[in-house]
Design a protein around this motif. Structure first.
Motif, PDB file in Angstrom:
ATOM      1  N   LEU A  29      -6.726  -4.729   3.939  1.00  0.00           N
ATOM      2  CA  LEU A  29      -6.555  -3.819   2.809  1.00  0.00           C
ATOM      3  C   LEU A  29      -7.601  -4.003   1.714  1.00  0.00           C
ATOM      4  O   LEU A  29      -7.722  -3.178   0.818  1.00  0.00           O
ATOM      5  CB  LEU A  29      -5.164  -4.011   2.198  1.00  0.00           C
TER       6      LEU A  29
ATOM      7  N   PHE B  43       0.879  -1.191   0.000  1.00  0.00           N
ATOM      8  CA  PHE B  43       0.000   0.000   0.000  1.00  0.00           C
ATOM      9  C   PHE B  43       0.903   1.224   0.000  1.00  0.00           C
ATOM     10  O   PHE B  43       2.127   1.100   0.065  1.00  0.00           O
ATOM     11  CB  PHE B  43      -0.954  -0.027   1.205  1.00  0.00           C
TER      12      PHE B  43
ATOM     13  N   PRO C 137      -4.361   0.970  -1.888  1.00  0.00           N
ATOM     14  CA  PRO C 137      -4.792   1.510  -0.590  1.00  0.00           C
ATOM     15  C   PRO C 137      -3.749   2.492  -0.040  1.00  0.00           C
ATOM     16  O   PRO C 137      -2.564   2.393  -0.359  1.00  0.00           O
ATOM     17  CB  PRO C 137      -4.865   0.263   0.307  1.00  0.00           C
TER      18      PRO C 137
ATOM     19  N   HIS D 148      -7.825   8.159  -5.363  1.00  0.00           N
ATOM     20  CA  HIS D 148      -8.571   6.930  -5.649  1.00  0.00           C
ATOM     21  C   HIS D 148      -9.534   7.049  -6.832  1.00  0.00           C
ATOM     22  O   HIS D 148     -10.115   6.050  -7.261  1.00  0.00           O
ATOM     23  CB  HIS D 148      -9.282   6.421  -4.378  1.00  0.00           C
TER      24      HIS D 148
ATOM     25  N   ARG E  98      -9.357   3.188   1.129  1.00  0.00           N
ATOM     26  CA  ARG E  98      -9.412   2.227   0.017  1.00  0.00           C
ATOM     27  C   ARG E  98     -10.381   2.756  -1.027  1.00  0.00           C
ATOM     28  O   ARG E  98     -11.386   3.385  -0.677  1.00  0.00           O
ATOM     29  CB  ARG E  98      -9.887   0.862   0.543  1.00  0.00           C
TER      30      ARG E  98
END
Lengths: 237, 237
Positions: free
Chosen positions: A236, A154, A188, A182, A217
């Motif tokens: 995650l 991540f 993530p 995102h 996320r």
């Protein structure tokens, strides 16, 4: 046998450089006599030798010697032969730029994957993620890529800051910026507050320090992870 | 015959989108019926059409029609034929990325240089500088270059924020970040506070709004420029 400490910051308010982490570092670096320091991020634009002096001074308190990577003729060899690594904070764009320019990013990754202990703070922690796309730093140089070491699955947002409801400033909050990330990316992102760090032993990653961390996320509500949380694949997903 | 309004922000605290600038924009865009809007920066990741609706709504108050560049089959043609431009804020990395991907940065520059009025806010102002290297945005995408239009002979730091002496947060201040930029670069940087804008008529650039702006030059102390200052070659040297 990966071993990392991935810290949000080098310094917490009202305490000296690395001071809050020294008890942890004493254990993490037990049996280590000399650490290779990577000063490429140059906080405030200070020179490699000034920055290395600062690291030397802090590690002297726990009887560990520090050598700067710039003190070696060949930075690749320095990495090949090191027994431990510390990458300090500063500007992540310049850090990543120099890791590519000196062609050391792959060898650093493979040495850490083979078990050489790695300690990073701030920019030095950002490069443990998949990309440097969640840095807060200013893009003062253009690195050849935003891809980083991917030692953890991540990205890190260091110095994570909660929105200030009393602010009249119209710039984006940190949470807004990560949500924008995102729209374009799947990775993530862990918002690590100051005083928090990750302890990575092989594939187990645990949140340390007093504060919770904030996990973002794609397509999900952000969640708070309490300290001591083990960050697993299912955390995650 | 260059004509630009380069604003720090679209929105000041407690007022609607573009509201504080409408009196200025009425004069700036007098005789203009339709503006081409470039929504590439997508604040908060909103879609081009959502963002364009927001701009349409604001400009309707001063009887100007807005068309989004995405409403045209060919973005280059849209730019060639436009009578005026507005580039809104959001993420500067994604804005610059799309300007390159759509191959419109050169034509946009040359149209503005030929006298087509240009209005930018935040990210839309950053791209008027030599590079986007003084954006505060997160690098959520990797653009092919950080070079921007160079319509003014310096860079912009939008939403400029003074250091907060009461802060316990250890992240860098804006001033520290800009000083780091000058370790690696020569270009002067103007910190434009929210509510400030630049009015560019040909080669005369004047600071507008109530607040002073902060000018950073390599190797010099930062200085405050009072509102109504004419920013000339000698101001920057």
């Amino acid at each position: 046998m990966k071993r990392l400490i991935v810290a949000s910051t080098s310094t917490v308010h009202g305490s000296g450089y690395l001071e809050y982490l020294l008890p942890e570092l004493t254990v993490f670096f037990s049996n280590i006599e000399t650490i290779l320091f990577i000063p490429y991020a140059r906080p405030g634009g200070i020179s490699y030798s000034e920055y290395t002096s600062k690291a030397k001074e802090a590690f002297a308190k726990i009887n560990i010697e520090v050598k700067g990577i710039h003190e070696f003729d060949n930075p690749k060899e320095a990495i090949s032969e090191a027994k431990a690594f510390f990458t300090g904070g500063g500007n992540t764009f310049e850090l990543v730029n120099q890791l590519y320019k000196n062609d050391v990013i792959d060898i650093l990754r493979s040495r850490v994957e083979s078990g050489i202990p790695y300690f990073g703070t701030s920019a030095g922690s950002n490069i443990c993620g998949i990309t440097m796309m969640n840095t807060n730093d200013m893009p003062i140089v253009y690195p050849p890529s935003f891809d980083t070491m991917g030692l953890i699955p991540f990205n890190i947002n260091a110095h994570y800051l909660d929105p200030d409801p009393s602010s009249k400033h119209m710039g984006e909050t940190r949470e807004t910026r990560i949500k924008e990330f995102h729209v374009f990316n799947e990775t993530p992102v862990l918002g690590l507050r100051e005083g928090s760090w990750l302890e990575v032993f092989n594939n187990e990653t645990k949140l340390k320090g007093e504060l919770p961390a904030r996990l973002f996320r794609k397509g999900r509500e952000a969640v708070e992870l309490p300290t001591e949380t083990k960050i697993r694949r299912e955390t995650l997903s």
